[in-house]
Design a protein around this motif. Structure first.
Motif, PDB file in Angstrom:
ATOM      1  N   PHE A  48      73.508 -94.733 -60.335  1.00 53.50           N
ATOM      2  CA  PHE A  48      72.526 -93.891 -59.745  1.00 53.50           C
ATOM      3  C   PHE A  48      72.843 -92.582 -60.827  1.00 53.50           C
ATOM      4  O   PHE A  48      72.011 -91.925 -62.035  1.00 53.50           O
ATOM      5  N   GLY A  49      73.925 -92.402 -61.503  1.00 57.79           N
ATOM      6  CA  GLY A  49      74.181 -90.671 -62.363  1.00 57.79           C
ATOM      7  C   GLY A  49      75.473 -91.253 -63.954  1.00 57.79           C
ATOM      8  O   GLY A  49      76.007 -92.687 -63.758  1.00 57.79           O
ATOM      9  N   GLU A  50      75.045 -90.547 -64.401  1.00 57.64           N
ATOM     10  CA  GLU A  50      75.382 -90.993 -65.805  1.00 57.64           C
ATOM     11  C   GLU A  50      76.744 -90.613 -66.177  1.00 57.64           C
ATOM     12  O   GLU A  50      76.925 -91.280 -67.289  1.00 57.64           O
ATOM     13  N   ASP A  69      77.213 -89.181 -60.148  1.00 56.48           N
ATOM     14  CA  ASP A  69      77.516 -90.764 -59.774  1.00 56.48           C
ATOM     15  C   ASP A  69      77.550 -90.651 -58.266  1.00 56.48           C
ATOM     16  O   ASP A  69      76.996 -90.815 -57.443  1.00 56.48           O
ATOM     17  N   ALA A  70      79.165 -89.927 -57.893  1.00 56.32           N
ATOM     18  CA  ALA A  70      78.874 -89.313 -56.442  1.00 56.32           C
ATOM     19  C   ALA A  70      78.916 -88.695 -55.456  1.00 56.32           C
ATOM     20  O   ALA A  70      78.356 -89.070 -54.309  1.00 56.32           O
ATOM     21  N   LEU A  71      77.994 -87.540 -56.281  1.00 49.27           N
ATOM     22  CA  LEU A  71      76.974 -86.696 -55.496  1.00 49.27           C
ATOM     23  C   LEU A  71      75.744 -87.426 -55.520  1.00 49.27           C
ATOM     24  O   LEU A  71      75.314 -87.072 -54.032  1.00 49.27           O
ATOM     25  N   ILE A  72      75.419 -88.215 -56.239  1.00 47.93           N
ATOM     26  CA  ILE A  72      74.133 -88.931 -55.466  1.00 47.93           C
ATOM     27  C   ILE A  72      74.644 -89.773 -54.633  1.00 47.93           C
ATOM     28  O   ILE A  72      73.997 -89.636 -53.369  1.00 47.93           O
ATOM     29  N   ARG A  73      75.654 -90.397 -54.769  1.00 49.12           N
ATOM     30  CA  ARG A  73      75.896 -91.243 -53.917  1.00 49.12           C
ATOM     31  C   ARG A  73      76.332 -91.330 -52.248  1.00 49.12           C
ATOM     32  O   ARG A  73      75.751 -91.021 -51.454  1.00 49.12           O
ATOM     33  N   LYS A  74      76.737 -89.664 -52.286  1.00 44.81           N
ATOM     34  CA  LYS A  74      76.669 -88.707 -51.223  1.00 44.81           C
ATOM     35  C   LYS A  74      75.803 -88.529 -50.422  1.00 44.81           C
ATOM     36  O   LYS A  74      76.164 -88.601 -49.133  1.00 44.81           O
ATOM     37  N   GLU A 120      73.865-100.216 -51.559  1.00 42.58           N
ATOM     38  CA  GLU A 120      74.120 -99.239 -52.562  1.00 42.58           C
ATOM     39  C   GLU A 120      72.829 -98.019 -52.633  1.00 42.58           C
ATOM     40  O   GLU A 120      72.393 -96.997 -52.554  1.00 42.58           O
ATOM     41  N   VAL A 121      71.239 -98.672 -52.226  1.00 42.44           N
ATOM     42  CA  VAL A 121      70.067 -98.202 -52.982  1.00 42.44           C
ATOM     43  C   VAL A 121      69.508 -98.163 -52.081  1.00 42.44           C
ATOM     44  O   VAL A 121      69.106 -96.731 -51.869  1.00 42.44           O
ATOM     45  N   GLU A 122      69.822 -98.377 -50.631  1.00 44.09           N
ATOM     46  CA  GLU A 122      69.360 -97.957 -49.656  1.00 44.09           C
ATOM     47  C   GLU A 122      69.909 -97.143 -48.623  1.00 44.09           C
ATOM     48  O   GLU A 122      70.270 -95.394 -48.372  1.00 44.09           O
ATOM     49  N   SER A 123      71.139 -96.550 -49.418  1.00 39.56           N
ATOM     50  CA  SER A 123      72.040 -95.238 -49.182  1.00 39.56           C
ATOM     51  C   SER A 123      71.731 -93.864 -49.495  1.00 39.56           C
ATOM     52  O   SER A 123      72.104 -93.001 -49.343  1.00 39.56           O
ATOM     53  N   VAL A 124      70.924 -94.105 -50.200  1.00 35.04           N
ATOM     54  CA  VAL A 124      70.406 -93.367 -50.880  1.00 35.04           C
ATOM     55  C   VAL A 124      68.990 -92.763 -50.876  1.00 35.04           C
ATOM     56  O   VAL A 124      68.574 -91.808 -51.110  1.00 35.04           O
ATOM     57  N   GLY A 125      68.693 -93.458 -50.067  1.00 30.25           N
ATOM     58  CA  GLY A 125      67.910 -93.228 -49.535  1.00 30.25           C
ATOM     59  C   GLY A 125      66.139 -93.906 -50.045  1.00 30.25           C
ATOM     60  O   GLY A 125      64.651 -93.967 -50.050  1.00 30.25           O
ATOM     61  N   TYR A 126      66.010 -94.718 -50.991  1.00 30.01           N
ATOM     62  CA  TYR A 126      65.418 -95.944 -51.951  1.00 30.01           C
ATOM     63  C   TYR A 126      65.271 -97.295 -50.672  1.00 30.01           C
ATOM     64  O   TYR A 126      65.650 -97.574 -49.962  1.00 30.01           O
ATOM     65  N   GLY A 127      63.965 -97.794 -51.007  1.00 36.86           N
ATOM     66  CA  GLY A 127      63.620 -99.140 -50.259  1.00 36.86           C
ATOM     67  C   GLY A 127      64.251-100.324 -51.339  1.00 36.86           C
ATOM     68  O   GLY A 127      64.331 -99.867 -52.715  1.00 36.86           O
ATOM     69  N   TYR A 128      64.710-101.603 -51.207  1.00 41.57           N
ATOM     70  CA  TYR A 128      64.945-102.621 -52.323  1.00 41.57           C
ATOM     71  C   TYR A 128      64.561-103.588 -51.934  1.00 41.57           C
ATOM     72  O   TYR A 128      63.523-103.959 -50.987  1.00 41.57           O
ATOM     73  N   LEU A 129      64.531-104.485 -53.493  1.00 39.76           N
ATOM     74  CA  LEU A 129      63.930-105.692 -52.951  1.00 39.76           C
ATOM     75  C   LEU A 129      64.650-106.111 -54.913  1.00 39.76           C
ATOM     76  O   LEU A 129      65.147-105.595 -55.252  1.00 39.76           O
ATOM     77  N   ASP A 130      64.359-107.670 -54.732  1.00 35.04           N
ATOM     78  CA  ASP A 130      65.437-108.273 -54.682  1.00 35.04           C
ATOM     79  C   ASP A 130      64.391-108.307 -56.633  1.00 35.04           C
ATOM     80  O   ASP A 130      63.578-108.641 -56.528  1.00 35.04           O
TER      81      ASP A 130
END
Length: 438
Positions: A312-314, A319-324, A375-385
């Motif tokens: 997520f972060g550079e 990255d940790a803040l975005i995940r939190k 991981e993707v859904e944990s930050v508020g996004y949807g996921y597609l393979d």
């Protein structure tokens, strides 16, 4: 003033290289440089490699080096991940790795001055009232240079209206305090009020700081504009060279005409591709969000196909803040920012939570190469393979613009979101009332 500019429907590489040579010659004449001894080149980092800025930098380096000039390069990466030797070779070709220096946004900066709170308040119309410390790359502002050449792509930008020009100094070579104050100011002011405006509040602050603190630097700006040709390929359409704001305005006006796509009605489905060799974190891949959100319909979906995204972060703390916290609306972020110490510690990352949000209006779906669905859904996004996304929306088959799939689904495809801005006409018009006209 604009020293010179060249515009055409398509400008080839030899022509641009000749214009680079002309820059070096005219700089010596206009700036009174008797002999070039040390020259600094400031190109963007890998996330803008598609604009050809790497080979332009290499051409300038080789020409100056052949004259016996000591030339150094600092990619203006801000807080992005520094280039590896392999990345430098891929982007800058034959430039020796030891002449390419990584910007250290934490420990490698020097304080040159502060934009006072009252100036920031004036430029933001009272929306923001904090001061903006200006900490810049130490090598750039403390060493002696006969010439500093900025190389960059002018294109709509979420913080400064358009990328490049003195963004290279204040974001690309800025320190933690500068990045934090500027990004939070832009987030509070509102991303829609920044995108595609010639003079945003943060850029107005940077212009003030450049005049106050950097007027002694012997610098010149080499700025390119790009557009799609009839075959759907990005080509160079403008080269603008000069040493003041008029050079930026000339390039930005060209970008306004060529890089902003408007629609009468909002779009319900956008598919955007972020190239695997340039975009490795949502921090930079979210250009797909910034550049399309003004075109998105309420309840619509933005699908971002990002094979190279693995984080997520550079930086680890970003990255940790975005995940939190995940990607949140502006109101939610500002409420938490008032009390949460970790948000206050890295405000540029906090601002990113706003920039990457859909503000509850539409869905953002990611098809990443190296993040799990959880991981993707944990930050508020949807996921597609990713494989499924590539099968259904094959970038080799899709064409920029409207596409109708075999089952009747109609989507708007964007192969290079970082090269433009997409908006409904009414949102663009509403945004324009906020513009600080030069």
């Amino acid at each position: 003033m604009v020293w010179f500019q060249h515009e055409d429907s398509s400008i080839d590489r030899p022509t641009i290289e000749r214009l680079c040579d002309r820059l070096v010659t005219e700089a010596a004449q206009r700036l009174g440089i008797g002999t070039y001894r040390r020259v600094l080149l400031l190109p963007p980092d890998i996330t803008r490699a598609h604009a050809g800025v790497g080979w332009m930098t290499e051409h300038l380096y080789r020409g100056l080096d052949a004259q016996g000039v000591e030339v150094h390069v600092i990619p203006t990466l801000g807080q992005h991940v520094p280039h590896t030797e392999e990345v430098n070779r891929w982007m800058f070709g034959s430039i020796p790795h030891e002449r390419i220096h990584a910007h250290d946004w934490k420990g490698g900066v020097t304080h040159v001055g502060t934009v006072p709170a009252e100036v920031v308040a004036e430029k933001t119309g009272g929306v923001v009232d904090w001061e903006m410390p200006i900490d810049l790359n130490t090598m750039t502002v403390t060493e002696e240079w006969d010439l500093i050449i900025h190389i960059g792509h002018v294109v709509p930008h979420e913080v400064l209206g358009f990328a490049n020009h003195n963004k290279n100094y204040f974001i690309g070579l800025g320190g933690k305090r500068t990045l934090g104050a500027a990004h939070m100011a832009s987030a509070v002011y509102g991303i829609e009020n920044n995108l595609g405006n010639l003079l945003t509040p943060v850029r107005a602050c940077f212009n003030w700081a450049e005049e106050e603190f950097l007027g002694h630097l012997p610098d010149v700006y080499l700025q390119v504009v790009m557009d799609y040709d009839d075959a759907g390929h990005l080509v160079h359409t403008g080269v603008f060279v000069g040493d003041d704001l008029e050079t930026y305005y000339a390039a930005a006006r060209a970008s306004t005409a060529q890089n902003i796509t408007t629609f009468d009605e909002p779009i319900h489905k956008v598919v955007a591709v972020m190239q695997a060799d340039e975009f490795h974190a949502t921090w930079v891949a979210n250009k797909a969000v910034y550049r399309t959100r003004m075109a998105m319909a309420d309840g619509g979906e933005l699908l971002i196909i990002a094979p190279g995204v693995t984080r997520f972060g550079e930086q680890p703390e970003v990255d940790a803040l975005i995940r939190k916290y995940g990607y949140l609306s502006k109101a939610e972020v500002l409420e938490k920012y008032a009390t949460e110490a970790d948000m206050q510690e890295i405000p540029h990352a906090t601002a990113h939570l706003v920039h990457g949000s859909a503000e509850g209006r539409f869905r953002i779906t990611y098809a990443p190469g190296g993040l799990t669905q959880e991981e993707v859904e944990s930050v508020g996004y949807g996921y597609l393979d990713l494989d499924e996304a590539l099968r259904r929306y094959d970038p080799e088959v899709m064409r920029d613009g409207w596409n109708t799939l075999a089952d009747g689904e109609r989507v708007f495809f964007i192969s290079t979101p970082s090269a433009g801005l997409w908006s409904t006409a009414d949102r663009l018009a509403a945004r324009a009332t906020h513009e600080l006209h030069p």
